[in-house]
Design an enzyme around this catalytic site. Structure first.
Site, PDB file in Angstrom:
ATOM      1  N   CYS A 114       0.844  -1.209   0.000  1.00 54.31           N
ATOM      2  CA  CYS A 114       0.000   0.000   0.000  1.00 54.31           C
ATOM      3  C   CYS A 114       0.871   1.248   0.000  1.00 54.31           C
ATOM      4  O   CYS A 114       0.596   2.212  -0.731  1.00 54.31           O
ATOM      5  CB  CYS A 114      -0.907   0.037   1.225  1.00 54.31           C
ATOM      6  SG  CYS A 114      -2.216  -1.170   1.173  1.00 54.31           S
TER       7      CYS A 114
ATOM      8  N   ARG B  44      -7.690  -4.446  -2.996  1.00 52.49           N
ATOM      9  CA  ARG B  44      -7.221  -3.289  -3.785  1.00 52.49           C
ATOM     10  C   ARG B  44      -8.182  -3.072  -4.950  1.00 52.49           C
ATOM     11  O   ARG B  44      -8.195  -3.863  -5.894  1.00 52.49           O
ATOM     12  CB  ARG B  44      -5.827  -3.561  -4.360  1.00 52.49           C
ATOM     13  CG  ARG B  44      -4.788  -3.812  -3.319  1.00 52.49           C
ATOM     14  CD  ARG B  44      -3.408  -3.982  -3.921  1.00 52.49           C
ATOM     15  NE  ARG B  44      -2.550  -4.626  -2.952  1.00 52.49           N
ATOM     16  CZ  ARG B  44      -2.081  -4.019  -1.859  1.00 52.49           C
ATOM     17  NH1 ARG B  44      -2.363  -2.757  -1.626  1.00 52.49           N
ATOM     18  NH2 ARG B  44      -1.327  -4.676  -1.005  1.00 52.49           N
TER      19      ARG B  44
END
Ligand code: BEZ
Length: 239
Positions: free
Chosen positions: A68, A150
């Site tokens: 991330c 995601r």
């Protein structure tokens, strides 16, 4: 005892299966669901605060995680290209706002892969109550009931969802592919008669699913804007 363990595992498995079916992912072609939320840039109202620009909404599993963090940094380094493409970025993660603020501050100090530190201009939404995540189908409960997968949601200037991607935790997104998709969507938005072929890159020729009678008549002539790979695959030259 063995039987009990088996029953417990089977129950957990079927619970995950049932929950997985409950994920409500908005469809391509619908208006982007609206919400308001706290973010690192203050309160945001989506999509209205972002006007008639293109919008790209990203979901993230967790703050202070390596993949991330790499994605947020690469997006921040690409901010100028997204500005040039008239696209506003926004990130949704299920951690609390204080955590987002400290993550953002830590990221802004990194010399990532030899580059100077970068400012993160786009908002990171605090979605600890999962309101936005559920609205956009970002929680895939077979993976996690509390963290997003995601996701990438491309939204056009009229706030219609035009594309959605999902990636698992283990795969970081490719910013070049996101930009390529955005430019492809923008190409079709500007000329609804055209679509882009596999492996298309900005500047390449596009496909024309239906050709007018007069354009068809130009086929084969040296001055024609069109050429065919087969009778059912007509390209428009990019001049
Ligand atoms: C990561 O972003 O690195 C990550 C997030 C969730 C689980 C595993 C890795």
């Amino acid at each position: 005892m063995k039987k009990l363990i088996f029953l417990a595992v089977a129950a957990i498995f079927s619970f995950a299966q049932i929950n997985a079916q409950e994920v409500n992912v908005p469809q391509i072609g619908i208006k982007a669901p609206s919400f308001s939320a706290e973010s690192t840039n203050g309160k945001v109202k989506f999509p209205s605060d972002f006007g008639d620009h293109w919008k790209i909404l990203f979901s993230h599993p967790k703050d202070f995680t390596p993949v991330c963090s790499s994605e947020i940094l690469e997006l921040a380094y690409s901010q100028k290209s997204f500005d040039e493409l008239d696209a506003k970025l926004m990130v949704v993660s299920t951690d609390i706002i204080e955590q987002h603020r400290s993550w953002k501050a830590a990221l802004e100090e990194i010399h990532y892969l030899g580059r100077d530190p970068v400012n993160i201009q786009f908002p990171i939404i605090a979605d600890n109550d999962l309101k936005v995540s559920k609205l956009y189908g970002m929680i895939h409960s077979a993976e996690s009931v509390s963290e997003n997968v995601r996701g990438v949601y491309f939204i056009d200037p009229e706030n219609t969802i035009r594309a959605i991607f999902f990636y698992p935790n283990e795969v970081g997104r490719n910013v070049e592919e996101l930009k390529r998709t955005l430019v492809s969507l923008q190409s079709h938005y500007a000329n609804r008669n055209t679509v882009t072929p596999a492996n298309w890159q900005p500047g390449d020729d596009v496909l024309v699913p239906t050709l007018s009678k007069s354009d068809k008549e130009t086929l084969g002539s040296p001055g024609s804007d069109y050429y065919q790979a087969a009778w059912f695959m007509t390209f428009l030259k990019n001049k």
